[in-house]
Write a protein that holds these residues in place. Structure first.
Motif, PDB file in Angstrom:
ATOM      1  N   ILE A 317       0.833  -1.197   0.000  1.00  0.00           N
ATOM      2  CA  ILE A 317       0.000   0.000   0.000  1.00  0.00           C
ATOM      3  C   ILE A 317       0.873   1.254   0.000  1.00  0.00           C
ATOM      4  O   ILE A 317       0.600   2.225  -0.717  1.00  0.00           O
ATOM      5  CB  ILE A 317      -0.964  -0.016   1.200  1.00  0.00           C
ATOM      6  CG1 ILE A 317      -1.990  -1.143   1.030  1.00  0.00           C
ATOM      7  CG2 ILE A 317      -1.678   1.324   1.343  1.00  0.00           C
ATOM      8  CD1 ILE A 317      -2.924  -1.306   2.211  1.00  0.00           C
ATOM      9  N   MET A 321       0.501   3.542  -3.400  1.00  0.00           N
ATOM     10  CA  MET A 321      -0.340   4.729  -3.261  1.00  0.00           C
ATOM     11  C   MET A 321       0.456   6.029  -3.307  1.00  0.00           C
ATOM     12  O   MET A 321      -0.075   7.091  -2.970  1.00  0.00           O
ATOM     13  CB  MET A 321      -1.127   4.658  -1.943  1.00  0.00           C
ATOM     14  CG  MET A 321      -2.094   3.496  -1.860  1.00  0.00           C
ATOM     15  SD  MET A 321      -3.335   3.489  -3.169  1.00  0.00           S
ATOM     16  CE  MET A 321      -4.254   4.969  -2.761  1.00  0.00           C
ATOM     17  N   THR A 341      -7.407   0.320  -2.984  1.00  0.00           N
ATOM     18  CA  THR A 341      -7.008  -0.479  -1.822  1.00  0.00           C
ATOM     19  C   THR A 341      -7.874  -1.722  -1.696  1.00  0.00           C
ATOM     20  O   THR A 341      -7.367  -2.819  -1.410  1.00  0.00           O
ATOM     21  CB  THR A 341      -7.105   0.368  -0.536  1.00  0.00           C
ATOM     22  OG1 THR A 341      -6.327   1.550  -0.684  1.00  0.00           O
ATOM     23  CG2 THR A 341      -6.589  -0.419   0.658  1.00  0.00           C
ATOM     24  N   VAL A 365     -12.307  -1.092   4.020  1.00  0.00           N
ATOM     25  CA  VAL A 365     -11.535   0.104   3.719  1.00  0.00           C
ATOM     26  C   VAL A 365     -12.458   1.304   3.878  1.00  0.00           C
ATOM     27  O   VAL A 365     -13.538   1.342   3.274  1.00  0.00           O
ATOM     28  CB  VAL A 365     -10.957   0.080   2.283  1.00  0.00           C
ATOM     29  CG1 VAL A 365     -10.120   1.334   2.031  1.00  0.00           C
ATOM     30  CG2 VAL A 365     -10.120  -1.174   2.056  1.00  0.00           C
ATOM     31  N   THR A 384      -6.979   6.966   5.729  1.00  0.00           N
ATOM     32  CA  THR A 384      -7.735   5.785   5.321  1.00  0.00           C
ATOM     33  C   THR A 384      -7.653   4.751   6.435  1.00  0.00           C
ATOM     34  O   THR A 384      -6.555   4.436   6.911  1.00  0.00           O
ATOM     35  CB  THR A 384      -7.163   5.186   4.019  1.00  0.00           C
ATOM     36  OG1 THR A 384      -7.143   6.186   3.010  1.00  0.00           O
ATOM     37  CG2 THR A 384      -7.996   4.012   3.559  1.00  0.00           C
ATOM     38  N   ILE A 386      -8.151   0.895   7.543  1.00  0.00           N
ATOM     39  CA  ILE A 386      -8.191  -0.440   6.937  1.00  0.00           C
ATOM     40  C   ILE A 386      -8.217  -1.485   8.040  1.00  0.00           C
ATOM     41  O   ILE A 386      -7.449  -1.396   9.002  1.00  0.00           O
ATOM     42  CB  ILE A 386      -6.957  -0.687   6.035  1.00  0.00           C
ATOM     43  CG1 ILE A 386      -6.878   0.371   4.932  1.00  0.00           C
ATOM     44  CG2 ILE A 386      -6.991  -2.085   5.429  1.00  0.00           C
ATOM     45  CD1 ILE A 386      -5.597   0.315   4.134  1.00  0.00           C
TER      46      ILE A 386
END
Length: 407
Positions: A317, A321, A341, A365, A384, A386
């Motif tokens: 990730i 990203m 994601t 997510v 974010t 997760i």
């Protein structure tokens, strides 16, 4: 917008709005040894009957110079490259562990490793490997580190600190070569006064005992630390099953025996502390443990494959990203982050790495106005959340047997 002046058909290429996250590698190793650049080793062609001092067979020893300078890091993709850069198997005690580690790595399934060495200072000072580890920091693909032949507290601590700092690596630590099992169990006792191991670390793994291998230099069998062979098993399991599979119940290729034969009851004292046993099981030398050092003390990260899967997800990730940096922090960005994601985690779930019958049971997510209120956005941050459901290994397989009345 393009400026069209002539009638006709125009085909434009536009961004898809999707930037798939590719999984990072998990099996590249970094090895650091400790020995002098110039070594005095037995002459393989020595002949005691030769009296001519100019004959190369006259001397009992010869001098070997390592072509690579101390501290220089080399990418090695096969053992022939190691022989060219660091010599092959030299019958010299300080060089031997690194050679057998790299050979064992490739023999067990490894394909890429970075190798370096340091020159030990005069006794009683200890080799300092921190400089090499700092060079390893810039090599993103390294996921496993070890210091073959350096079973000393300073090396263990340096490896542990390095992996905890990087956040996407695990260290394979080594024990010394104990004379008997009793001494080993005393030294490996986390509550013992003689214990020199880190008390616990969910970024490290420790294996015991040493393994027996054939040494081409001396043409005899010798006991060596197993870190290189174990790193190769990590790579093999990653390729065949995935990083979510515990690297245990796997044969060690090249191992002819073990330094100490552990009983089941002896392992019962080691396993809760995260000391992974190497045992002879049904005639094969196998890895019979998959815990991080500290075992039960590490809570949800007591299993090595759980730690390594988290490292894989985090690293993937992080790398996948990077495109989002400096993008407008708005609902469009949040939707893209969520979509990309979720797509990546779906592939992890489909490969068997996450628990659940459906993707929505395996992960979630969340990147929206709730996780990114105005105060958060004013700081230039997009957050974010997760959550993933990890598959734990079946460490204890239990069958309950009973009798039923006959008809």
């Amino acid at each position: 917008m393009a400026n069209y002046s002539s009638p006709g058909v125009y085909v434009e290429q536009v961004p898809s709005g999707s930037a798939p996250i590719a999984g990072v590698g998990t099996s590249t190793a970094g090895f650091v040894g400790a020995f002098a650049q110039t070594l005095t080793v037995p002459n393989p062609i020595y002949d005691s009957s030769i009296t001519d001092t100019n004959d190369p067979r006259h001397s009992q020893t010869i001098t070997e110079t390592i072509p690579t300078a101390p501290g220089e890091v080399k990418l090695i993709t096969n053992f022939s490259e190691f022989k060219a850069a660091f010599k092959g198997f030299l019958d010299e005690s300080s060089h031997r562990p690194l050679a057998h580690a790299v050979n064992g790595f490739f023999l067990n399934g490894g394909t890429r490793c970075y190798v370096a060495y340091v020159v030990p200072p005069a006794s009683p000072a200890l080799p300092d490997i921190t400089g090499v580890l700092e060079r390893f920091e810039s090599i993103d693909e390294i996921a496993i580190v070890a210091s073959p032949g350096l079973a000393i507290s300073a090396a263990r601590t340096a490896l542990k600190d390095h992996c905890e700092k990087m956040g996407t690596r695990v260290a394979i630590l080594e024990t010394e070569e104990f004379g008997n099992v009793a001494d080993a169990l005393t030294a490996l006792d986390p509550d013992g006064v003689n214990n020199a191991l880190p008390s616990f670390s969910d970024s490290t793994a420790l294996y015991f005992p040493w393994i027996e291998v054939f040494d081409p230099a001396s043409k005899t069998n010798k006991f060596v630390p197993p870190s290189g062979h174990i790193a190769g098993i990590y790579a093999r399991v990653d390729a065949q099953r995935g990083v979510h599979k515990a690297p245990a119940n796997e044969p060690i290729r090249g191992a002819l025996g073990v330094r100490h034969a552990l009983s089941k009851s002896q392992q019962e004292g080691l396993n809760p502390q995260g000391v992974n046993a190497i045992r002879s099981v049904n005639g094969a030398i196998k890895v019979w443990g998959a815990r991080t050092l500290g075992g039960d003390e590490n809570g949800e990260f007591k299993y090595l494959n759980v730690r390594r899967l988290f490292n894989f997800v985090r690293g993937s990730i992080d790398q996948g990203m990077q495109w989002a940096v400096f993008e407008p922090n708005n609902p469009d960005l949040w939707a893209k982050i969520t979509r990309n994601t979720a797509a990546f985690l779906t592939t992890v779930w489909a490969a068997g790495g996450l628990f659940g019958d459906k993707p929505e049971q395996a992960f979630y997510v969340k990147c929206d106005a709730e996780t990114n209120p105005p105060a958060q956005r004013d700081l230039g941050q997009v957050v974010t959340e997760i959550g993933i459901a990890i598959v734990r290994p079946a460490e204890f397989v239990i069958f309950r047997l009973g009798q039923t009345a006959g008809s």
